[in-house]
Design an enzyme around this catalytic site. Sequence first.
Site, PDB file in Angstrom:
ATOM      1  N   PRO A   1       0.825  -1.212   0.000  1.00 33.34           N
ATOM      2  CA  PRO A   1       0.000   0.000   0.000  1.00 33.34           C
ATOM      3  C   PRO A   1       0.861   1.264   0.000  1.00 33.34           C
ATOM      4  O   PRO A   1       1.858   1.335   0.706  1.00 33.34           O
ATOM      5  CB  PRO A   1      -0.791  -0.118   1.304  1.00 33.34           C
ATOM      6  N   GLU A   2       0.489   2.215  -0.830  1.00 31.85           N
ATOM      7  CA  GLU A   2       1.189   3.502  -0.905  1.00 31.85           C
ATOM      8  C   GLU A   2       0.191   4.604  -0.526  1.00 31.85           C
ATOM      9  O   GLU A   2      -0.894   4.310  -0.037  1.00 31.85           O
ATOM     10  CB  GLU A   2       1.751   3.705  -2.321  1.00 31.85           C
TER      11      GLU A   2
END
Length: 280
Positions: free
Chosen positions: A2-3
């Site tokens: 996840p960013e």
Amino acid sequence: MPELPEVETVRRGVQAQVVGRRITAVEVGRERTVRRTSRQALIDGLTGATILAANRRGKYLLCPLDTGDELMVHLRMSGRLLVAAAGTPRPAHTHVVMHLSGSPRQELWFVDPRTFGEVVVFDPANVDVELPELARLGVDPIADGLTRTQLATLLAGRRRLLKPLLLDQHVVAGVGNIYADESLHRARLRHDRLADSLTSREVGRLRDAVVSVLTEAVEAGGSTLTDTQYVDIEGGQGWFQVHHRVYDRAGQRCITCGKADIQRVMMGGRSTCFCPRCQH
Ligand SMILES: [Zn+2]
């Protein structure tokens, strides 16, 4: 992994469904998730506390509590934060459960198969000691905004390659492999340019690309890839992956120019995908 857009989507879910509620009880399974402090520190820090807000800096989800402390959640590789009705069978790898006040009775789960993720309660007045990397975080392009002048300053005099610099959380916070590749493609810049070799026009293009790619990805609820388990707090998938132009498209024809195939190279142990024609 996840960013920024994925963590921002989770933050919005927490804002809508969890903020204002009190944590009535806490269960901690796997101790690795709370390795920075301890199982008891998390239970003591959260039990009875009300979540006042949901904020984000880079990939860090930060929830101020009415005790003066803050709850920090980092998803790292495979972490998921999920809201579920109390009593629902919990998935494998559910390491932290927070029971929430109010009706219907619900729980907030931290689920993390690969166990790189973290759940921490910390004192924001003591952040440099308790969460030093948070104190040193760079500019968040969405939460702080990122101007062309700021980016020019960040790149100036840096004899470093462009992509590793974008991935450095102390420079720009929240950008990871997916959004670095997509931003560089949109800006028509190669990953291996030296940061201080960019003209002011190129810096402008890069700034616009980073902000627009991240903004569009947030609107799409992030990217859910086949090999990762990112979902929002209700278990829904993001759909920005259908807009990826280079990431995970090695060997396929470039959608932008239609004349070259996307190439994949390894750089510092991580893969980079780019179009040799659009990004030269
Ligand atoms: Zn191309």
